[in-house]
Design a protein around this motif. Structure first.
Motif, short mmCIF file in Angstrom:
data_model
loop_
_atom_site.label_atom_id
_atom_site.label_comp_id
_atom_site.label_asym_id
_atom_site.label_seq_id
_atom_site.Cartn_x
_atom_site.Cartn_y
_atom_site.Cartn_z
N ALA A 75 39.29 38.46 46.03
CA ALA A 75 40.33 37.81 45.23
C ALA A 75 40.83 36.50 45.83
N ILE A 76 40.64 36.30 47.13
CA ILE A 76 41.28 35.13 47.75
C ILE A 76 40.36 33.93 47.84
N GLN A 77 39.10 34.08 47.42
CA GLN A 77 38.19 32.94 47.42
C GLN A 77 38.08 32.39 46.00
N LEU A 78 38.66 31.22 45.77
CA LEU A 78 38.64 30.65 44.43
C LEU A 78 37.24 30.19 44.05
N GLY A 79 36.95 30.33 42.78
CA GLY A 79 35.66 29.92 42.23
C GLY A 79 35.54 30.49 40.83
N PRO A 80 34.48 30.15 40.12
CA PRO A 80 34.30 30.64 38.75
C PRO A 80 34.29 32.15 38.62
N MET A 81 33.92 32.87 39.69
CA MET A 81 33.87 34.33 39.61
C MET A 81 35.22 34.99 39.84
N ASN A 82 36.21 34.23 40.29
CA ASN A 82 37.52 34.81 40.62
C ASN A 82 38.39 34.85 39.36
N TYR A 83 38.70 36.05 38.89
CA TYR A 83 39.51 36.21 37.68
C TYR A 83 40.97 36.50 37.98
N LEU A 84 41.37 36.52 39.25
CA LEU A 84 42.75 36.82 39.62
C LEU A 84 43.50 35.63 40.21
N GLY A 85 42.79 34.71 40.85
CA GLY A 85 43.44 33.67 41.65
C GLY A 85 44.42 32.81 40.87
N HIS A 86 44.01 32.32 39.71
CA HIS A 86 44.90 31.45 38.95
C HIS A 86 46.10 32.21 38.39
N HIS A 87 45.92 33.48 38.09
CA HIS A 87 47.06 34.29 37.66
C HIS A 87 48.04 34.49 38.81
N TYR A 88 47.52 34.61 40.02
CA TYR A 88 48.37 34.75 41.20
C TYR A 88 49.22 33.49 41.38
N PHE A 89 48.60 32.32 41.16
CA PHE A 89 49.36 31.07 41.23
C PHE A 89 50.40 31.01 40.11
N GLY A 90 50.04 31.55 38.96
CA GLY A 90 50.87 31.37 37.78
C GLY A 90 52.08 32.27 37.68
N MET A 91 52.09 33.42 38.36
CA MET A 91 53.21 34.34 38.19
C MET A 91 54.56 33.74 38.58
N PRO A 92 54.67 32.95 39.65
CA PRO A 92 55.98 32.34 39.93
C PRO A 92 56.48 31.44 38.80
N GLN A 120 25.70 44.09 43.42
CA GLN A 120 25.72 43.11 44.50
C GLN A 120 26.23 41.76 44.02
N HIS A 121 25.83 41.39 42.83
CA HIS A 121 26.31 40.11 42.28
C HIS A 121 27.82 40.15 42.03
N ALA A 122 28.30 41.28 41.52
CA ALA A 122 29.70 41.39 41.14
C ALA A 122 30.65 41.33 42.34
N ILE A 123 30.21 41.81 43.49
CA ILE A 123 31.12 41.85 44.64
C ILE A 123 31.06 40.58 45.49
N GLN A 124 30.21 39.63 45.10
CA GLN A 124 30.12 38.38 45.83
C GLN A 124 31.26 37.44 45.48
N VAL A 125 31.42 36.39 46.28
CA VAL A 125 32.40 35.35 46.00
C VAL A 125 31.68 34.00 46.00
N ASP A 126 32.31 33.02 45.35
CA ASP A 126 31.72 31.68 45.28
C ASP A 126 31.85 30.96 46.62
N HIS A 127 30.90 30.07 46.89
CA HIS A 127 31.00 29.24 48.08
C HIS A 127 30.53 27.83 47.76
N PHE A 128 30.95 26.89 48.59
CA PHE A 128 30.73 25.48 48.31
C PHE A 128 30.28 24.78 49.59
N SER A 129 29.56 23.70 49.43
CA SER A 129 29.11 22.93 50.60
C SER A 129 30.26 22.12 51.16
#
Length: 758
Positions: free
Chosen positions: A418-435, A734-743
């Protein structure tokens, strides 16, 4: 008048009247307008000490009409498929142009505008449902849609606009020609809308080459959603008439006007950065801008009536928009976290099987059921054309707070996922938005501490507001008569509730009536007891503290918590009945109701232990809870049962999370988890065969899955088709539990595009 009445007045009610006027000063003008603008609905029953539960059951069952359902099935689904929240927030910082155009064309900005003006004229329930479903996909898109359909020019014009204003503006707002915003909040006036510092002065000025009567206004507003893209600005300011051009009153009061965004002197277009979300939010300013009187919403007759207008419209919008966002968080976290808790394994088993995870999962499921129940009950009140200011305040505060709690739970369960932002993260922006949801349309601290009980005690009590009005009556003799009659009824009301509270305490509420049988019957009885206790505590609080109660926010907040949890529990009971008493829902129903009763008990204990008049606190405790407060938190077995349900595909899980957008694209983040979840369930039997073979020693324990399957196939434990299904399910897992990464280079350049998941 009888001798008894004369003696009662002389020796009892008249002295009480003088004391009442002393300890409970008359309402201020703004307080009176707020009280008159709101209505009493089910909250009044809960405050009565003896709620009529059949009244609750008789309220209409929430539903969508054919037109609303068609919009949900077509335009809404098309919109959801167009949204890519990662692109919106992290790359473009804006909705794509084609999305803005689609929102205009399909009238997403005119859900509440009447059909005679080209709007959709949807119900509050439909409005809320649409916003909730969008919010499960993208908070930025949901906020962009909800604001024009909440407090803003569309609603204010519909209720208060002149016919000319309606005829000109509403069709333009309905077809998307104009995008509205409403400038209320500023650096010095947030939740205290009555403290607006922006000033306007009635004067003559030039408009379209003629001298006309108007207003010269200056403002400095902040945090205005849609301001950067708005074409028309709704503006709230304090109006003065020092020269008496429109009457004898110099300080006229809060006034609302509508100003085109391109009008000379209007500054608009800059943006804030609301916690890295991408909805349009920014400041607007103006200095000595002259506007004609015709631009006041409602015309000259409505100058100074802005506070009443704002209170009425804000209370309605507060019951739709923010509760919709809170509910969306419930639907999203329940569906996605249930899937993840099954797919993600630790020590060889799904993490949802660990009791620590199950405890948080139980809260997610129980709260989600309660959120949807509160959402639908609150919109029911609005669709009944009620103006329940207290009910909507309860919904706004508690539903956003519950959403914050379960979002934190979901983040904890997902951990690194949940803490790695990327297209696969469906919680991160909601976490930012609750405040954001916590803060807007009345900051939660103010809503809890000042509004729910502070207004509710006066507005919902059957006698106090009438007694205060009597105290304010300049005709002393008439006021004394009115007060005497009210006080007699009030005393009878208090005696009934005190005796009822004692009876409830010694009988365990068993003598209270329940309108149903079965597993939920006992909750009606206990909630009726809590209602009586609230009535007793409220009377003692108002009597002993008087006007000081306004400043004793910890007292009013905790008494408000009792009222709030009575309302939330009512919503759960209503939903359970409306949906046909679904037996699979009982773990969540029990969880929610036990939680509400426990929270009522906690609030009572805290307020009575900390009551400013110690003797009064001890007395109320003796009258209401002489044997103690015995309402425990939800049982652990309920959390386990809820977790099992969230980790099992089927109609029960679909019903609980029906507003969550899953999607069909390969890249839809919730769909990635959902596909893995379904695939893993389909091979559950195969996994069991492998596990039994490992336990029997037929297959080594510490080898890879591929090696286990190869041995199992050779031994005839599984078939070739089984092996193929297992490999496919494992690949999806295996795909579902991965997180996005960037160079590193992408971080330096911005505009992050994810690399291939490891």
């Amino acid at each position: 008048m009888s001798m008894f009445v004369n003696m009662r007045k002389r020796y009892f009610s008249d002295p009480a009247f003088k004391l009442f006027k002393k300890v409970l000063p008359p309402l201020s003008d703004t307080e009176r307008e707020a009280m008159e603008a709101g209505g009493v609905w089910w909250d009044g029953e809960l405050f009565s000490g003896s709620p009529n539960w059949q009244t609750l059951h008789n309220y209409p069952k929430p539903s969508l009409n054919a037109e609303e359902q068609a919009f949900m099935d077509n335009q809404l689904e098309t919109l959801l498929a167009m949204l890519d929240d990662y692109q919106i927030v992290q790359e473009d910082k804006d909705l794509p142009p084609q999305v803005w155009e689609f929102l205009r064309q399909e009238k997403f900005f005119s859900l509440i505008i009447g059909k005679e003006y080209g709007g959709l004229d949807f119900s509050a329930h439909a409005n809320s449902t649409i916003v909730s479903r969008i919010a499960t996909r993208s908070l930025s898109a949901a906020v962009s849609v909800m604001v024009p359909n909440s407090l803003g020019p569309g609603e204010l014009l519909s209720h208060y606009g002149t016919q000319d204003q309606k005829d000109y503006w509403l069709p333009r707002l309905a077809n998307g020609t104009d995008i509205p915003c409403f400038a209320l909040t500023g650096p010095e006036a947030g939740s205290d809308a009555g403290g607006i510092p922006d000033q306007g002065t009635v004067c003559y000025g030039e408009f379209e080459g003629k001298e006309v009567l108007g207003i010269r206004v200056s403002w400095n507003k902040r945090y205005i959603t849609l301001a950067p893209v708005a074409t028309v600005l709704g503006l709230a300011f304090k109006l003065q008439d020092p020269d008496g051009l429109i009457g004898d009153k110099k300080d006229i009061g809060i006034t609302c006007a509508l100003i085109p965004a391109d009008y000379p002197g209007v500054e608009i277009g800059e943006r804030h950065d609301p916690l890295n979300l991408a909805f349009m939010n920014g400041p607007t300013r103006g200095q000595d801008v002259f506007i004609p009187m015709a631009w006041v919403i409602g015309g000259q007759d409505y100058v100074g009536r802005g506070w009443r207008m704002l209170v009425e419209c804000l209370s309605a919008g507060r019951g739709i928009s923010l509760p919709a966002l809170g509910t969306a968080v419930g639907h999203l976290t329940a569906r996605a976290t249930g899937a993840y808790a099954y797919v993600r394994k630790q020590f060889g088993m799904s993490i949802g099987n660990f009791e620590g995870v199950a405890q948080a999962m139980g809260r997610i499921g129980g709260y989600t059921y309660m959120l949807e129940a509160a959402r639908t009950l609150t919109t029911t009140s609005l669709d009944m054309k009620e103006k329940p200011g207290i009910v909507t305040a309860i919904a706004k505060y508690h539903m956003t707070e519950m959403a914050r709690t379960i979002l934190n739970d979901a983040m904890d369960i997902h951990a690194g996922r949940a803490i790695q932002l990327g297209p696969m993260n469906y919680l991160g922006h909601h976490y930012f938005g609750m405040p954001v949801a916590i803060t807007v349309e009345g900051a939660n601290i103010l809503t809890r501490n000042l509004m729910i009980f502070g207004q509710g005690a006066t507005r919902c009590h059957p006698f106090v507001l009438k007694e205060m009005e009597a105290a304010a009556n300049p005709d002393t003799e008439q006021a004394s008569k009115e007060f005497d009659a009210l006080l007699s009824k009030h005393i009878g009301f208090a005696i009934k509730n005190v005796s009822g509270s004692l009876l409830n305490a010694f009988t365990g509420s068993r003598l209270n009536r329940a309108p149903v049988s079965g597993e939920t019957a006992e909750y009606y009885r206990h909630l009726s007891r809590m209602s009586r206790g609230l009535a007793v505590a409220a009377d003692f609080a108002m009597l002993s503290l008087g006007g000081e109660l306004k400043r004793r926010e910890m007292v009013s907040a905790r008494l408000g918590d009792v009222l709030s949890h009575l309302y939330l529990a009512s919503a759960v009971l209503k939903r359970y009945e409306d949906e046909g008493r679904q037996q699979q829902d009982l773990p969540m129903v029990h969880y929610a109701l036990q939680h509400c009763l426990h929270q009522c008990g906690v609030a009572f204990d805290e307020v009575l232990s900390n009551f400013p008049r110690k003797g009064i606190g001890r007395l109320v405790r003796t009258l209401v809870f002489p044997l103690g407060i015995h309402y425990p938190a939800p049982k652990d077995e309920l959390s386990v049962a809820i977790t099992k349900g969230l980790m099992t595909p089927g109609a029960h899980r679909d019903r609980l999370t029906h507003l969550c957008y899953v999607g069909e694209k390969e890249s839809d983040p919730v769909a990635i988890m959902e596909r893995a979840f379904v695939a893993m369930h389909e091979v559950k039997g195969i996994e069991k065969k492998i596990a039994e073979a490992v336990k029997a020693g037929e297959i080594p324990r510490k080898i890879s899955l591929s090696e286990k399957l190869e041995i199992a196939l050779s031994a005839g434990i599984v078939t070739k088709d089984d092996v193929e299904k297992m490999h496919n399910a494992e690949q999806l897992r295996q795909h579902a539990i991965q997180v996005d990464h960037f160079s590193a280079e992408q971080f330096k350049q911005g505009g992050l595009q994810p690399g291939k998941a490891a």
